[in-house]
Design an enzyme around this catalytic site. Structure first.
Site, PDB file in Angstrom:
ATOM      1  N   CYS A 106       0.930  -1.402   0.032  1.00 60.65           N
ATOM      2  CA  CYS A 106       0.081  -0.070   0.147  1.00 60.65           C
ATOM      3  C   CYS A 106       0.893   1.371   0.006  1.00 60.65           C
ATOM      4  O   CYS A 106       1.438   1.621  -1.167  1.00 60.65           O
ATOM      5  CB  CYS A 106      -1.198  -0.005   0.977  1.00 60.65           C
ATOM      6  SG  CYS A 106      -2.390   1.018   0.876  1.00 60.65           S
ATOM      7  N   HIS A 203      -3.387  -4.683   2.077  1.00 56.19           N
ATOM      8  CA  HIS A 203      -2.734  -4.893   3.252  1.00 56.19           C
ATOM      9  C   HIS A 203      -2.754  -6.441   3.297  1.00 56.19           C
ATOM     10  O   HIS A 203      -3.637  -6.893   3.749  1.00 56.19           O
ATOM     11  CB  HIS A 203      -3.411  -4.099   4.465  1.00 56.19           C
ATOM     12  CG  HIS A 203      -2.983  -2.888   4.350  1.00 56.19           C
ATOM     13  ND1 HIS A 203      -2.330  -2.143   5.540  1.00 56.19           N
ATOM     14  CD2 HIS A 203      -3.482  -1.680   3.948  1.00 56.19           C
ATOM     15  CE1 HIS A 203      -2.107  -0.962   5.497  1.00 56.19           C
ATOM     16  NE2 HIS A 203      -2.793  -0.555   4.285  1.00 56.19           N
ATOM     17  N   GLU A 205      -1.299  -8.193   5.896  1.00 55.07           N
ATOM     18  CA  GLU A 205      -0.737  -8.650   7.106  1.00 55.07           C
ATOM     19  C   GLU A 205      -1.930  -8.359   8.108  1.00 55.07           C
ATOM     20  O   GLU A 205      -1.509  -8.741   9.414  1.00 55.07           O
ATOM     21  CB  GLU A 205       0.137  -7.352   7.538  1.00 55.07           C
ATOM     22  CG  GLU A 205       0.104  -6.119   7.955  1.00 55.07           C
ATOM     23  CD  GLU A 205      -0.338  -5.120   6.800  1.00 55.07           C
ATOM     24  OE1 GLU A 205      -0.622  -5.650   5.830  1.00 55.07           O
ATOM     25  OE2 GLU A 205      -0.687  -3.945   6.935  1.00 55.07           O
TER      26      GLU A 205
END
Ligand code: GLN
Length: 222
Positions: A106, A203, A205
């Site tokens: 990102c 994202h 994670e």
């Protein structure tokens, strides 16, 4: 081997060379989602049964020994000015150009890109690493309330869809023909690879699935 007598020195050297061969993965920790990345990398390493060093890095001396780095999502303007203050742009650029594996997510993808604009203000005077030959448009999907999740097909991660979280995400509007597209969403590339540089506009994670972090670790190992 016994750690005494004449074998003591040999054992020590073996331990040292094992330590030296360990992958050293850093998460750029100025701002944004770096702690979740550190947890995801640790989990990926456990899944792959790899012993690695994972650390949050901010200074040149912390960045110098790394074999791989993640530039997290967050706010690219803030992260960029903190990198300028810490004088880490040049070192990062040199290390990436010399083969250090990097994953930008990102805002991290924006920091890697050669050309950027912003959906609201057009041209932006924002320093980037410029190691990824793409054009990205910041905040392209609109404000926070337009953030969303989507199931992506990412063949290099296996046949199960990958749930991706897009938070005030950029859109890659132009890429160099040499860049591999590993996944797309609504016909726009969202996961790309240019040699040792990986970038995603989402994202990876935030959820439990760490296959993308495993892919990153396998690239460092290769
Ligand atoms: N909109 C942010 C930027 O331009 C990126 C958002 C994110 O990393 N989630 O830096």
């Amino acid at each position: 081997m016994k750690r005494d007598g004449k074998f003591a020195g040999v054992t020590y050297d073996l331990d040292r060379s094992k330590e030296a061969k360990k992958m050293k993965v850093g998460i750029l920790g100025y701002q944004g989602d770096f702690r979740f990345h550190a947890e995801a990398v640790k989990k990926a390493a456990r899944n792959l049964k790899k012993e690695i060093d994972v650390s949050i890095v901010r200074s040149k001396s912390e960045i110098e020994p790394l074999t791989g780095i993640i530039i997290p999502g967050g706010e690219s303007t803030v992260m960029g000015s903190m990198m300028t203050q810490a004088k880490t742009f040049e070192l990062l650029k040199n290390k990436i150009q010399n083969g250090m594996v990097v994953l930008g997510t990102c805002a991290g993808c924006i920091i890697l890109a050669k050309n950027i604009t912003d959906v609201n203000v057009g041209q932006v005077a924002q320093e980037t690493l410029g190691v990824l030959d793409i054009h990205v448009e910041r905040n392209s999907y609109g404000p926070q309330k337009e953030s969303f999740e989507a199931d992506l097909s990412i063949p290099c991660l296996g046949s199960e869809p990958f749930r991706a979280t897009f938070i005030r995400a950029p859109v890659i509007t132009n890429i160099n023909p040499g860049t591999e597209i590993l996944a797309s969403f609504e016909e726009k590339p969202v996961f790309i690879k240019q040699n040792n540089v990986l970038a995603v506009t989402f994202h990876p994670e935030l959820l439990d699935d760490v296959r993308l972090h495993e892919y990153f670790l396998k690239m460092i190992q290769a």
